[in-house]
Design a protein around this motif. Sequence first.
Motif, PDB file in Angstrom:
ATOM      1  N   TRP A 141      48.958  66.269   7.957  1.00 19.88           N
ATOM      2  CA  TRP A 141      49.991  67.277   7.791  1.00 19.88           C
ATOM      3  C   TRP A 141      50.033  68.150   9.028  1.00 19.88           C
ATOM      4  O   TRP A 141      49.036  68.789   9.385  1.00 19.88           O
ATOM      5  CB  TRP A 141      49.731  68.140   6.554  1.00 19.88           C
ATOM      6  CG  TRP A 141      49.692  67.351   5.281  1.00 19.88           C
ATOM      7  CD1 TRP A 141      50.456  66.271   4.973  1.00 19.88           C
ATOM      8  CD2 TRP A 141      48.836  67.568   4.166  1.00 19.88           C
ATOM      9  NE1 TRP A 141      50.133  65.791   3.735  1.00 19.88           N
ATOM     10  CE2 TRP A 141      49.133  66.586   3.195  1.00 19.88           C
ATOM     11  CE3 TRP A 141      47.842  68.506   3.868  1.00 19.88           C
ATOM     12  CZ2 TRP A 141      48.485  66.498   1.983  1.00 19.88           C
ATOM     13  CZ3 TRP A 141      47.201  68.424   2.653  1.00 19.88           C
ATOM     14  CH2 TRP A 141      47.529  67.435   1.719  1.00 19.88           C
ATOM     15  N   PRO A 142      51.138  68.190   9.702  1.00 22.26           N
ATOM     16  CA  PRO A 142      51.219  69.020  10.910  1.00 22.26           C
ATOM     17  C   PRO A 142      51.107  70.506  10.572  1.00 22.26           C
ATOM     18  O   PRO A 142      51.490  70.944   9.482  1.00 22.26           O
ATOM     19  CB  PRO A 142      52.606  68.683  11.474  1.00 22.26           C
ATOM     20  CG  PRO A 142      53.371  68.138  10.322  1.00 22.26           C
ATOM     21  CD  PRO A 142      52.384  67.475   9.416  1.00 22.26           C
ATOM     22  N   ILE A 143      50.562  71.267  11.510  1.00 19.80           N
ATOM     23  CA  ILE A 143      50.389  72.707  11.337  1.00 19.80           C
ATOM     24  C   ILE A 143      51.376  73.439  12.239  1.00 19.80           C
ATOM     25  O   ILE A 143      51.457  73.178  13.440  1.00 19.80           O
ATOM     26  CB  ILE A 143      48.947  73.140  11.680  1.00 19.80           C
ATOM     27  CG1 ILE A 143      47.950  72.448  10.744  1.00 19.80           C
ATOM     28  CG2 ILE A 143      48.798  74.656  11.585  1.00 19.80           C
ATOM     29  CD1 ILE A 143      46.512  72.684  11.111  1.00 19.80           C
ATOM     30  N   VAL A 144      52.127  74.360  11.635  1.00 24.73           N
ATOM     31  CA  VAL A 144      53.095  75.177  12.372  1.00 24.73           C
ATOM     32  C   VAL A 144      52.625  76.626  12.289  1.00 24.73           C
ATOM     33  O   VAL A 144      52.463  77.170  11.195  1.00 24.73           O
ATOM     34  CB  VAL A 144      54.506  75.047  11.764  1.00 24.73           C
ATOM     35  CG1 VAL A 144      55.493  75.908  12.543  1.00 24.73           C
ATOM     36  CG2 VAL A 144      54.954  73.589  11.745  1.00 24.73           C
ATOM     37  N   ALA A 145      52.373  77.252  13.445  1.00 18.83           N
ATOM     38  CA  ALA A 145      51.842  78.617  13.469  1.00 18.83           C
ATOM     39  C   ALA A 145      52.919  79.610  13.877  1.00 18.83           C
ATOM     40  O   ALA A 145      53.633  79.398  14.865  1.00 18.83           O
ATOM     41  CB  ALA A 145      50.659  78.701  14.434  1.00 18.83           C
ATOM     42  N   LEU A 174      58.746  68.167  15.226  1.00 13.38           N
ATOM     43  CA  LEU A 174      57.520  67.510  14.760  1.00 13.38           C
ATOM     44  C   LEU A 174      57.638  65.987  14.754  1.00 13.38           C
ATOM     45  O   LEU A 174      56.627  65.286  14.693  1.00 13.38           O
ATOM     46  CB  LEU A 174      57.155  68.008  13.356  1.00 13.38           C
ATOM     47  CG  LEU A 174      56.719  69.475  13.260  1.00 13.38           C
ATOM     48  CD1 LEU A 174      56.520  69.873  11.805  1.00 13.38           C
ATOM     49  CD2 LEU A 174      55.431  69.720  14.055  1.00 13.38           C
ATOM     50  N   THR A 175      58.866  65.492  14.787  1.00 12.35           N
ATOM     51  CA  THR A 175      59.065  64.039  14.765  1.00 12.35           C
ATOM     52  C   THR A 175      59.707  63.536  16.057  1.00 12.35           C
ATOM     53  O   THR A 175      60.184  62.400  16.119  1.00 12.35           O
ATOM     54  CB  THR A 175      59.945  63.635  13.564  1.00 12.35           C
ATOM     55  OG1 THR A 175      61.211  64.321  13.653  1.00 12.35           O
ATOM     56  CG2 THR A 175      59.281  64.002  12.253  1.00 12.35           C
ATOM     57  N   ALA A 176      59.714  64.382  17.090  1.00 11.28           N
ATOM     58  CA  ALA A 176      60.413  64.032  18.334  1.00 11.28           C
ATOM     59  C   ALA A 176      59.818  62.807  19.011  1.00 11.28           C
ATOM     60  O   ALA A 176      60.523  62.064  19.701  1.00 11.28           O
ATOM     61  CB  ALA A 176      60.397  65.224  19.288  1.00 11.28           C
TER      62      ALA A 176
END
Length: 446
Positions: A205-209, A386-388
């Motif tokens: 799971w990607p983390i976005v801060a 996130l999917t680039a």
Amino acid sequence: MNDELKGEVTRGARALVVYPQMRGKGDLDPEARLEEAKGLALAIGLVIADAIAIPIREPRPGTLFGEGQIQNIATACELNEAELIIVDGSLSAIQQRNLEEKFKRKVIDRTGLILEIFGERAATAEGRLQVELAHLDYQAGRLVRSWTHLERQRGGFGFLGGPGETQIEADRRMIRDRMAKIRRELEQVRRTRGLHRDRREKAPWPIVALVGYTNAGKSTLFNRLTGAEVMAQNLLFATLDPTMRAIRLPGVEKAILSDTVGFISDLPTQLVAAFRATLEEVTAADLILHVRDIANPDTDAQKRQVLDVLGDLGVLGSEVDDEAEEGAEPGIPIIELWNKWDLLGPEHAEKLREAIAHREDEAIVPISAVMGEGCEHLMEVVGHALTADSKVYSFLLPAADGQRIAFLHARGEVISEEDAGEGADGPLLRLQVRLAARELGRFQAL
């Protein structure tokens, strides 16, 4: 320090804010700096009696201010019935003591004021430890019994656990021992945080801060995107402890959104070090959303402050130029969110839209976290970011391999799925799947 000054200041006390304007120093203009200092004072329930900027040509080693300036400050205190003087700068222990003797009032500097706010706001055990360590580091260089002015209004957490712990203040050796113990406990916190981070990395799971200057609207946006109820008020440092929630994005089934402590100019060095563990969450992020209060006249100066801190954390990557080594470490991608768009006038908004149009190489999204304007577009931009690096891959898997097939459906975009005949272990499936690079790595590790 005189006994009559101890324990005198409480919530609701009238404070005179004084900004010593040093020649050639500081990004913020005096008015903006005074507004920020007043915001800090309001954050712990003080009443602003008045706020003045005083130009300093040559700082006096014993008092910072000259005699004439000291007299002007004393007169302002009398006229405004101020019980407390807040110097929005750094004071040495000697300067603080001498000013208190001259003014016959409690004097605190910017570092002490921010420490008070952090002492009130820290909500977790880790936050309390970090605040106590920062306070003890600050206290170690101060005169004995010089910091009891605001702790009496609260018991429990905060500096040294509240009133009554005078032995720690009186005994420098005990302060050092306590600091060593806190550092050991914080190291354990960091190890635990690292284990949690490792587990999150294993679960793809990607983390976005969310990062930004204090009061830029990070927590309001966090609540808007996650439906959470994190404290979001028009107060500086409303958020101190990192908060994380899962969100769904276009093309991404699940991502972790992290709200972080707000940055500020001249953050006390003790707090930069003590809150390193909190800011470590930013270093583990896949994407950083830099929330800016675009309606603030000093938004550019605030941006520089945030980027300076991010640079210190090493998340901006290596500088890439013609002489840079091959394989220079790339930084974490950053999207700027120009928040509080609803506060802009039509002309100002149009100028900023033109500025965005001319900055095609930067990712900028105008939003209003309060009104929700632009948030849907923001989700699309984040999902795309996130999917680039996604590519289409072909996988030939046994139909019975439910775990890996489920992974591809959950973490990627399955374009096609068809029977592929019989294999040694039974029926086969061929899947065409669009996957991000990190998801491919997770899949290969299964």
